[in-house]
Design a protein around this motif. Structure first.
Motif, mmCIF file in Angstrom:
data_model
loop_
_atom_site.group_PDB
_atom_site.id
_atom_site.type_symbol
_atom_site.label_atom_id
_atom_site.label_comp_id
_atom_site.label_asym_id
_atom_site.label_seq_id
_atom_site.Cartn_x
_atom_site.Cartn_y
_atom_site.Cartn_z
ATOM 1 N N LEU A 138 0.859 -1.180 0.000
ATOM 2 C CA LEU A 138 0.000 0.000 0.000
ATOM 3 C C LEU A 138 0.896 1.231 0.000
ATOM 4 C CD1 LEU A 138 -2.994 1.075 0.297
ATOM 5 C CD2 LEU A 138 -2.454 1.319 2.745
ATOM 6 N N LYS A 139 0.851 2.012 -1.078
ATOM 7 C CA LYS A 139 1.599 3.257 -1.135
ATOM 8 C C LYS A 139 0.854 4.337 -0.349
ATOM 9 C CE LYS A 139 3.916 2.503 -5.572
ATOM 10 N NZ LYS A 139 4.132 3.042 -6.948
ATOM 11 N N ILE A 140 1.602 5.125 0.393
ATOM 12 C CA ILE A 140 1.038 6.215 1.177
ATOM 13 C C ILE A 140 1.481 7.532 0.554
ATOM 14 C CG2 ILE A 140 0.811 7.249 3.457
ATOM 15 C CD1 ILE A 140 -0.216 4.415 3.415
ATOM 16 N N TRP A 141 0.543 8.277 -0.021
ATOM 17 C CA TRP A 141 0.867 9.505 -0.747
ATOM 18 C C TRP A 141 0.775 10.754 0.117
ATOM 19 C CZ3 TRP A 141 2.501 10.374 -5.754
ATOM 20 C CH2 TRP A 141 2.550 9.248 -6.598
ATOM 21 N N GLN A 142 -0.160 10.762 1.053
ATOM 22 C CA GLN A 142 -0.355 11.991 1.835
ATOM 23 C C GLN A 142 -0.801 11.647 3.243
ATOM 24 O OE1 GLN A 142 -3.306 14.681 0.282
ATOM 25 N NE2 GLN A 142 -2.749 16.345 1.643
ATOM 26 N N THR A 143 -0.237 12.361 4.206
ATOM 27 C CA THR A 143 -0.588 12.183 5.612
ATOM 28 C C THR A 143 -0.607 13.544 6.292
ATOM 29 O OG1 THR A 143 1.746 11.909 6.192
ATOM 30 C CG2 THR A 143 0.478 9.890 5.787
ATOM 31 N N LYS A 144 -1.056 13.550 7.542
ATOM 32 C CA LYS A 144 -0.819 14.703 8.413
ATOM 33 C C LYS A 144 -0.675 14.188 9.834
ATOM 34 C CE LYS A 144 -5.591 16.186 9.450
ATOM 35 N NZ LYS A 144 -6.560 17.296 9.300
ATOM 36 N N LYS A 154 -8.391 8.731 -2.381
ATOM 37 C CA LYS A 154 -8.521 9.234 -1.024
ATOM 38 C C LYS A 154 -8.564 8.054 -0.055
ATOM 39 C CE LYS A 154 -11.116 13.386 -2.332
ATOM 40 N NZ LYS A 154 -12.411 14.114 -2.195
ATOM 41 N N ALA A 155 -7.953 8.221 1.098
ATOM 42 C CA ALA A 155 -7.949 7.141 2.077
ATOM 43 C C ALA A 155 -9.366 6.784 2.514
ATOM 44 C CB ALA A 155 -7.105 7.521 3.281
ATOM 45 N N SER A 156 -10.267 7.770 2.506
ATOM 46 C CA SER A 156 -11.661 7.490 2.877
ATOM 47 C C SER A 156 -12.315 6.528 1.883
ATOM 48 C CB SER A 156 -12.458 8.792 2.953
ATOM 49 O OG SER A 156 -12.360 9.518 1.732
ATOM 50 N N ASP A 157 -11.949 6.644 0.587
ATOM 51 C CA ASP A 157 -12.475 5.703 -0.404
ATOM 52 C C ASP A 157 -11.892 4.321 -0.201
ATOM 53 O OD1 ASP A 157 -13.935 7.744 -1.554
ATOM 54 O OD2 ASP A 157 -12.399 8.204 -3.069
ATOM 55 N N CYS A 158 -10.621 4.263 0.194
ATOM 56 C CA CYS A 158 -9.979 2.975 0.459
ATOM 57 C C CYS A 158 -10.624 2.298 1.668
ATOM 58 C CB CYS A 158 -8.489 3.184 0.704
ATOM 59 S SG CYS A 158 -7.550 1.653 0.896
ATOM 60 N N VAL A 159 -10.976 3.099 2.666
ATOM 61 C CA VAL A 159 -11.642 2.545 3.852
ATOM 62 C C VAL A 159 -12.920 1.816 3.460
ATOM 63 C CG1 VAL A 159 -12.904 3.168 5.951
ATOM 64 C CG2 VAL A 159 -10.654 4.185 5.495
ATOM 65 N N CYS A 160 -13.697 2.462 2.575
ATOM 66 C CA CYS A 160 -14.959 1.854 2.145
ATOM 67 C C CYS A 160 -14.714 0.674 1.206
ATOM 68 C CB CYS A 160 -15.826 2.901 1.448
ATOM 69 S SG CYS A 160 -16.319 4.275 2.507
ATOM 70 N N LEU A 192 -4.219 10.154 4.496
ATOM 71 C CA LEU A 192 -5.202 10.891 3.707
ATOM 72 C C LEU A 192 -5.317 10.418 2.263
ATOM 73 C CD1 LEU A 192 -4.254 14.470 4.949
ATOM 74 C CD2 LEU A 192 -6.139 13.041 5.752
ATOM 75 N N GLU A 193 -4.215 9.934 1.683
ATOM 76 C CA GLU A 193 -4.238 9.508 0.281
ATOM 77 C C GLU A 193 -3.351 8.285 0.118
ATOM 78 O OE1 GLU A 193 -3.728 11.317 -4.263
ATOM 79 O OE2 GLU A 193 -2.969 12.433 -2.540
ATOM 80 N N VAL A 194 -3.870 7.261 -0.567
ATOM 81 C CA VAL A 194 -3.162 5.985 -0.678
ATOM 82 C C VAL A 194 -3.267 5.450 -2.104
ATOM 83 C CG1 VAL A 194 -3.597 5.417 1.743
ATOM 84 C CG2 VAL A 194 -5.200 4.637 -0.010
ATOM 85 N N GLN A 195 -2.556 4.375 -2.340
ATOM 86 C CA GLN A 195 -2.635 3.665 -3.612
ATOM 87 C C GLN A 195 -2.463 2.177 -3.353
ATOM 88 O OE1 GLN A 195 0.077 5.006 -6.624
ATOM 89 N NE2 GLN A 195 -0.842 3.764 -8.233
#
Length: 313
Positions: free
Chosen positions: A245-251, A296-302, A285-288
């Motif tokens: 799982l690539k992680i593109w954006q976090t905070k 968006k990580a929220s889309d991945c969650v679903c 926040l953003e993954v691949q």
């Protein structure tokens, strides 16, 4: 004041603004030297480097030697009679014989405040290490790796949300400005020459697969800096449910919250999910997902039915 006759050596997009500046400010560019065309994309068709594309647009002669260490290439440059050779992210070390050829030397534009971050990935490591400032240094090249005497240094603040991509674009434009000032001073005979302090030297080593993998035992701030520093290339990653799982954006969600299980999803948010680290929590926040598009990580969650309690490896 007479403009110096130049040979320009560069390859990637980072070098293009410097070549643009030479053309727009009326410098005589006797030749542009860049790496040979490389296969690119699914079809593996030969592609021009960004510098070659720019040079051809300006109708400048282009040289693409496989090696710059042979006599044929040296004699070719000798015949061009450059006053100065300008090197910006070219991709090969210049031999001493070539370094000694121009009367004004070989000038390099480097994307750090030397002697910090010598080497091949200064932009990435400045962000990964959480620096507050970075910049551009022009220097007289010698046979070492970014060890030559410095000419001009220009600082740039490194913003909290900067990525390697955003910082790259700022620095490439700053590099052209600093190079312009450097050449003006060279022409006027007023260019300074400041030796680097070896005691302060650090190296921006090449990135590898180990660098890219997130260690959830690291503090949230360090993980966030790693994600920023590897965006847009090569991108930080971890493993989830036995897949990459690539992680593109976090905070950073909470920099100091006590944590007991690094890598554990502890909260689902509107924008993504919160993960425990070695110190504090981080919001992804953003993954691949593996073999999928960025999302968006929220889309991945679903889409992947992620829940509190899932573990990032």
């Amino acid at each position: 004041m007479k403009k110096l006759r130049t040979v320009f050596m560069g390859t990637p997009d980072f070098a293009v603004p410097c070549l643009d500046m030479l053309f727009k400010e009326g410098y005589e560019v006797a030749a542009v030297v860049t790496q040979p065309d490389r296969p690119k994309g699914r079809g593996q068709k030969l592609a021009y480097s960004p510098v070659k594309e720019a040079a051809l647009a300006y109708n400048l002669p282009v040289l693409q030697p496989g090696s710059i260490k042979n006599d044929d290439f040296y004699n070719q440059i000798l015949s061009l009679r450059p006053d100065v050779i300008i090197v910006v992210a070219f991709g090969q070390f210049l031999p001493k014989k070539l370094l000694d050829l121009p009367a004004h030397g070989c000038i390099n534009v480097h994307a750090s405040l030397l002697p910090k971050y010598r080497g091949s990935a200064p932009i990435h490591w400045a962000i990964i290490n959480g620096e507050r400032t970075t910049g551009i240094t022009t220097m007289y090249m010698d046979v070492g790796m970014d060890t030559g005497d410095m000419i001009i240094k220009a600082e740039l603040p490194l913003l909290p949300d900067d990525t390697t991509g955003s910082l790259h674009d700022k620095l490439k434009d700053l590099g052209a400005t600093v190079l312009s000032d450097t050449l003006n001073q060279l022409s006027a005979g007023t260019a300074p020459r400041q030796p680097q302090n070896e005691a302060d030297a650090t190296y921006a080593r090449m990135l590898n697969r180990d660098t890219e993998r997130i260690d959830w035992h690291q503090p949230a701030v360090a993980i966030h800096n790693l994600v920023r520093g590897l965006n847009p290339w090569p991108v930080a990653y971890c493993r989830l449910q036995n897949k990459s799982l690539k992680i593109w954006q976090t905070k950073v969600y909470n920099a100091s919250q006590p944590c007991t299980e690094p890598g554990k999803v502890v909260q689902i948010t509107k924008e993504g999910l919160v993960v425990e680290t070695g110190k504090g929590t981080i919001e992804v926040l953003e993954v691949q997902p593996e073999s999928k598009r960025r999302m968006k990580a929220s889309d991945c969650v679903c889409g992947y039915c992620l829940t509190v309690g899932n573990m990032f490896e």
